[in-house]
Write an enzyme that holds these catalytic residues in place. Structure first.
Site, PDB file in Angstrom:
ATOM      1  N   HIS A   1       2.941   3.275  -9.018  1.00 22.54           N
ATOM      2  CA  HIS A   1       2.722   1.849  -9.280  1.00 22.54           C
ATOM      3  C   HIS A   1       3.955   1.229  -9.952  1.00 22.54           C
ATOM      4  CE1 HIS A   1      -1.252   2.217  -7.786  1.00 22.54           C
ATOM      5  NE2 HIS A   1      -1.744   2.886  -8.809  1.00 22.54           N
TER       6      HIS A   1
ATOM      7  N   LEU B   1      10.717 -20.864  -4.326  1.00 25.31           N
ATOM      8  CA  LEU B   1       9.794 -19.931  -3.668  1.00 25.31           C
ATOM      9  C   LEU B   1       8.484 -19.950  -4.434  1.00 25.31           C
ATOM     10  CD1 LEU B   1       9.245 -17.356  -1.777  1.00 25.31           C
ATOM     11  CD2 LEU B   1       9.994 -16.009  -3.730  1.00 25.31           C
TER      12      LEU B   1
ATOM     13  N   ASP C   1       0.825  -1.213   0.000  1.00 25.93           N
ATOM     14  CA  ASP C   1       0.000   0.000   0.000  1.00 25.93           C
ATOM     15  C   ASP C   1       0.861   1.266   0.000  1.00 25.93           C
ATOM     16  OD1 ASP C   1      -2.292   1.523   0.068  1.00 25.93           O
ATOM     17  OD2 ASP C   1      -2.586   1.323   2.234  1.00 25.93           O
TER      18      ASP C   1
HETATM   19  C1  FPP Z   1      -1.770   0.352  -3.361  1.00 23.72           C
HETATM   20  O1  FPP Z   1      -1.335   1.656  -3.547  1.00 23.72           O
HETATM   21  C2  FPP Z   1      -1.333  -0.523  -4.424  1.00 23.72           C
HETATM   22  C3  FPP Z   1      -2.150  -1.079  -5.366  1.00 23.72           C
HETATM   23  C4  FPP Z   1      -3.591  -0.813  -5.486  1.00 23.72           C
HETATM   24  C5  FPP Z   1      -1.656  -1.989  -6.348  1.00 23.72           C
HETATM   25  C6  FPP Z   1      -0.374  -2.677  -6.018  1.00 23.72           C
HETATM   26  C7  FPP Z   1       0.331  -2.776  -7.278  1.00 23.72           C
HETATM   27  C8  FPP Z   1       1.666  -2.786  -7.465  1.00 23.72           C
HETATM   28  C9  FPP Z   1       2.671  -2.846  -6.406  1.00 23.72           C
HETATM   29  C10 FPP Z   1       2.178  -2.708  -8.818  1.00 23.72           C
HETATM   30  C11 FPP Z   1       1.557  -3.691  -9.707  1.00 23.72           C
HETATM   31  C12 FPP Z   1       2.141  -5.032  -9.531  1.00 23.72           C
HETATM   32  C13 FPP Z   1       1.654  -6.024 -10.220  1.00 23.72           C
HETATM   33  C14 FPP Z   1       2.290  -7.363 -10.213  1.00 23.72           C
HETATM   34  C15 FPP Z   1       0.422  -5.780 -10.988  1.00 23.72           C
HETATM   35  P1  FPP Z   1      -2.440   2.778  -3.645  1.00 23.72           P
HETATM   36  O2  FPP Z   1      -2.620   3.115  -5.064  1.00 23.72           O
HETATM   37  O3  FPP Z   1      -3.686   2.352  -2.936  1.00 23.72           O
HETATM   38  O4  FPP Z   1      -1.731   3.937  -2.877  1.00 23.72           O
HETATM   39  P2  FPP Z   1      -2.428   5.072  -2.011  1.00 23.72           P
HETATM   40  O5  FPP Z   1      -3.201   4.378  -0.922  1.00 23.72           O
HETATM   41  O6  FPP Z   1      -1.271   5.845  -1.492  1.00 23.72           O
HETATM   42  O7  FPP Z   1      -3.294   5.852  -2.940  1.00 23.72           O
END
Ligand code: FPP
Length: 243
Positions: free
Chosen positions: A29, A123, A12
């Site tokens: 991202h 893994l 997150d």
């Molecule tokens: C949360 O950050 C993250 C996500 C919703 C997606 C997680 C995705 C990745 C780490 C990259 C993609 C990886 C793959 C394998 C697809 P947020 O956008 O909710 O951040 P915020 O809470 O600060 O807005």
């Protein structure tokens, strides 16, 4: 130090990381994917056998179309670019979540990743994609009802183990440790059945900042916990210690 067999991560804070740098969310991202690569290496180095990551939740579809399409694009890029290396490093990829309704190219890539790496043992990388815990439980209940109608299941003798066998995570051990970055302290519909007895570690760093050091810090916190699974510590029971 006792190493958890299974670590699950809620990655997150990509958006906030980007915002704090005046960058578009997609940059967060992208940096998140880089942090994921490092984390896969850190987990393998530490002898963790299962690593589950929350890549896209069933609820993430409600984000703006452009962000959803950025996340889909990043998943495709991650699999296309990293699959060969993951395979060479002995990583077995497994995907949990609802497959129905995914774009055919995404569904095909997920299947390719799973089948290419199915014999690897170093893994297990479990990618929770289009995943929601309640959705998983309802899909399992539906499968059980259908199996009951076919006469294959007797609902009167259905055990917790039987039920778990209908979840997407059938055959995967429950997570010993769940880590969430970005300072938020909630589970957000991530592995609600499986995390019933997991240790939780919340870290304040945003996901793109996550390094092997943070990973090892979470493992240290885990090692200092006393897990009781609703019972008492065996040594206390032996000694007759009153709690
Ligand atoms: C949360 O950050 C993250 C996500 C919703 C997606 C997680 C995705 C990745 C780490 C990259 C993609 C990886 C793959 C394998 C697809 P947020 O956008 O909710 O951040 P915020 O809470 O600060 O807005």
């Amino acid at each position: 130090m006792s190493t958890p067999e299974h670590v699950a991560i809620i990655m997150d804070g990509n958006g906030r990381w980007a915002k704090s740098r005046g960058l578009p969310r997609v940059a967060g991202h992208r940096a998140g994917v880089e942090a994921l690569r490092k984390t896969v290496r850190a987990a393998a180095d530490q002898g963790v056998r299962w690593l589950t990551v929350y890549a896209f939740s069933s609820e993430n579809w409600s984000r703006p179309k452009s962000e959803v399409s950025d996340l889909m694009g990043l998943l495709k890029l991650f699999i296309r670019r990293d699959l060969a290396e993951l395979h060479h490093s002995g990583v077995r990829v497994k995907v949990i979540g609802e497959r129905d309704g995914l774009a055919p190219d995404i569904a095909a890539l997920l299947e390719e990743a799973e089948s290419l790496t199915s014999n690897n043992r170093k893994l297990n990388l479990v990618i929770a994609f289009n995943y929601g815990g309640r959705d998983e439980i309802v899909r399992a209940a539906r499968k059980i009802a259908e199996a009951t109608l076919r006469g294959e299941v007797d609902p009167r003798s259905l055990s917790q183990e039987d039920f778990a066998g209908f979840l997407d995570t059938a055959g995967i051990p429950d997570p010993d440790l769940v880590v969430r970055t970005s300072g938020e302290q909630r589970m957000s519909n991530f592995l609600p059945w499986q995390s019933g007895y997991s240790e939780l570690v919340f870290l304040s760093c945003y996901w793109p900042e996550f390094t092997a050091e943070h990973f090892n810090d979470a493992l240290r916190q885990y090692a200092s916990r006393e897990r009781r699974f609703g019972g008492r510590m065996p040594q206390d029971v032996e000694r007759g210690v009153a709690s």
